[in-house]
Write a protein that holds these residues in place. Structure first.
Motif, mmCIF file in Angstrom:
data_model
loop_
_atom_site.group_PDB
_atom_site.id
_atom_site.type_symbol
_atom_site.label_atom_id
_atom_site.label_comp_id
_atom_site.label_asym_id
_atom_site.label_seq_id
_atom_site.Cartn_x
_atom_site.Cartn_y
_atom_site.Cartn_z
ATOM 1 N N ARG A 25 0.751 -1.074 -0.008
ATOM 2 C CA ARG A 25 -0.002 0.117 -0.131
ATOM 3 C C ARG A 25 0.974 1.269 0.100
ATOM 4 N NH1 ARG A 25 -1.895 2.556 4.608
ATOM 5 N NH2 ARG A 25 -1.020 0.924 5.817
ATOM 6 N N ARG A 121 -11.193 0.847 -6.705
ATOM 7 C CA ARG A 121 -11.202 -0.731 -6.493
ATOM 8 C C ARG A 121 -10.086 -1.006 -5.515
ATOM 9 N NH1 ARG A 121 -14.620 -4.067 -6.681
ATOM 10 N NH2 ARG A 121 -15.433 -3.834 -8.553
ATOM 11 N N ARG A 122 -9.001 -0.704 -5.538
ATOM 12 C CA ARG A 122 -7.782 -1.043 -4.786
ATOM 13 C C ARG A 122 -8.272 -0.596 -3.315
ATOM 14 N NH1 ARG A 122 -2.694 -1.831 -7.504
ATOM 15 N NH2 ARG A 122 -3.565 -3.219 -9.556
ATOM 16 N N GLU A 149 -10.758 -4.591 -12.273
ATOM 17 C CA GLU A 149 -9.739 -3.255 -11.942
ATOM 18 C C GLU A 149 -9.898 -2.390 -13.226
ATOM 19 O OE1 GLU A 149 -5.990 -4.314 -10.825
ATOM 20 O OE2 GLU A 149 -6.732 -4.464 -8.659
ATOM 21 N N LEU A 301 -0.548 3.548 -8.397
ATOM 22 C CA LEU A 301 -0.804 1.925 -8.448
ATOM 23 C C LEU A 301 -0.473 1.570 -9.833
ATOM 24 C CD1 LEU A 301 -3.927 2.254 -6.586
ATOM 25 C CD2 LEU A 301 -2.131 1.303 -5.788
ATOM 26 N N ASP A 305 2.163 -1.348 -10.662
ATOM 27 C CA ASP A 305 2.061 -2.411 -11.266
ATOM 28 C C ASP A 305 2.897 -2.997 -12.415
ATOM 29 O OD1 ASP A 305 -0.302 -2.727 -9.729
ATOM 30 O OD2 ASP A 305 -1.760 -2.331 -11.156
#
Length: 310
Positions: A25, A121-122, A149, A301, A305
Motif C-alpha cells: 500500500r 477498486r484497490r 480493476e 498504482l 503494477d
C-alpha cells in the motif's frame, strides 16, 4: 522506493510523495500543493495566457525542488483537462519541458476515469462488487463502472466545478435564473451517458472522490479530515438536496465559513453541488461513500503494477 506524482489540474498543482513498492500500500510521505487555477488563466481563444504559462513554470519548479528535498526517486508528472483542452496545449507543454525538464503526460478524460476507478477498486477491494465511481474535478466530471480493476464503462464530461462556475455563475450570489439554466445543462449532459452504464445493471457500491464531494459530505455531517482516512464518510442525496438551495443563496464569503469548505473552493461549491446532485439523481443513487484515494493514487498504482511486472 519514494515516488512523486505531480498533478497539474484545473484548480491546483499538487505534488504527492509516497513510499511504495509493488504489492504494498502506498504510504503518503509529503504533500505540496499550490492553487494555480489554471482553468481561469485562459484567454478568450481558450489559450493559456503567457502570464499563466509563467506561473505554471514557477509552480512546477517549486514542486521539483520539494520533490528533490524529500528524496523522490521517480517523478510521475501529468496534466488533466485545463492543459488538455487549451488551444495552445502543445506550446504550453513544450515551454514547461524546455524550462523545467518536466515532460507532462496529458491524460485523456477516459484515462482519468479509469485510473480513478483503479484507485477506488484497490481501496474498497473485491468485496465491494460492482462499483460506480464519480469524480468532480475543476474541469470535468469522470464516471466509471465495473466489477474488475478495468472499468466496463468510463466517460469524462465537461462538467467540472471550476469550469461551470466561470461559464455559468458569474454573480455573487449567483442569479437564480442562471442557477436554473446551469442545472438544466448539467442534467442534460449527464442524462446522455446514463444508458452507457445502466445496461450493466445496478452497482453494488457507489463511491465518490474529489475535494468537491469531500466538502459536500462534510457539510452533510461526515467526519472531519483530521479524524483520519479510515473513518467511513457518506453523502446522502436527501442531505445534498437540502443543501443546494442554501448554497445558492450564499455569497462566496458565506460559503467559505461553512465547516470543511476552503476559501479557495467556496466559489465553486454550488456548481459542484449541482453536478453531484444531478449525477446522484439520474443514476438513482440514494447514498454514496467517499473514497480517500483518487486519480493521483491511481497513477501511482499503475506505475507500481508496471514495476512489478518487469
Amino acid at each position: 522506493m519514494r515516488l512523486g506524482v505531480l498533478d497539474v489540474g484545473s484548480n491546483t498543482v499538487h505534488l504527492l510523495v509516497v513510499d511504495a513498492h509493488p504489492g504494498a500500500r502506498p504510504l503518503p510521505a509529503h504533500s505540496h500543493k499550490v492553487e494555480l487555477r489554471l482553468a481561469q488563466l485562459l484567454d478568450e481563444a481558450g489559450a493559456v495566457s503567457p502570464e499563466g504559462v509563467d506561473k505554471l513554470i514557477a509552480v512546477v519548479r517549486e514542486a521539483l525542488q520539494a520533490a528533490e528535498d524529500k528524496g523522490v526517486e521517480d517523478l510521475l508528472p501529468f496534466a488533466t483537462s485545463a492543459v488538455r483542452e487549451a488551444s495552445n496545449a502543445d506550446d504550453v507543454l513544450a515551454r514547461v519541458q524546455a524550462e523545467t525538464g518536466v515532460e507532462l503526460q496529458v491524460l485523456t478524460g477516459a484515462e482519468e476515469a479509469r485510473l480513478t476507478f483503479l484507485a477506488a477498486r484497490r481501496w474498497f477491494g473485491w468485496s465491494a462488487g460492482k462499483l460506480l465511481v464519480l469524480d468532480i474535478g475543476g474541469g470535468s466530471l469522470e464516471i466509471a463502472y465495473g466489477i474488475d480493476e478495468e472499468p466496463d464503462a468510463a466517460v469524462s464530461l465537461p462538467l467540472g466545478a471550476g469550469r461551470l462556475t466561470a461559464g455559468w455563475l458569474p454573480g455573487d450570489p449567483p442569479d437564480p435564473e442562471a442557477i436554473r439554466a446551469l442545472r438544466r445543462h448539467v442534467r442534460a449532459q449527464i442524462a446522455r451517458t446514463v444508458g452507457e452504464f445502466t445496461r450493466f445493471g445496478a452497482p453494488d457500491h457507489v463511491v465518490a472522490t474529489s475535494k468537491t464531494f469531500k466538502q459536500l459530505a462534510r457539510l452533510a455531517g461526515a467526519a472531519r479530515s483530521a479524524e483520519g482516512l479510515y473513518v467511513q464518510r457518506e453523502l446522502k442525496r436527501e442531505s445534498l438536496e437540502a443543501w443546494v438551495p442554501q448554497l445558492a443563496g450564499m455569497t462566496v464569503a458565506q460559503r467559505s465559513e461553512l465547516p470543511g469548505v476552503s476559501e479557495g473552493r467556496a466559489g465553486q461549491l454550488l456548481a459542484g453541488a449541482l453536478v453531484a446532485e444531478g449525477a446522484m439523481d439520474l443514476f438513482g443513487v440514494e447514498k454514496l461513500e467517499i473514497c480517500p484515494w483518487a486519480l493521483r493514487e491511481g497513477v501511482i498504482l499503475r506505475r507500481l503494477d508496471h514495476m512489478g511486472s518487469v
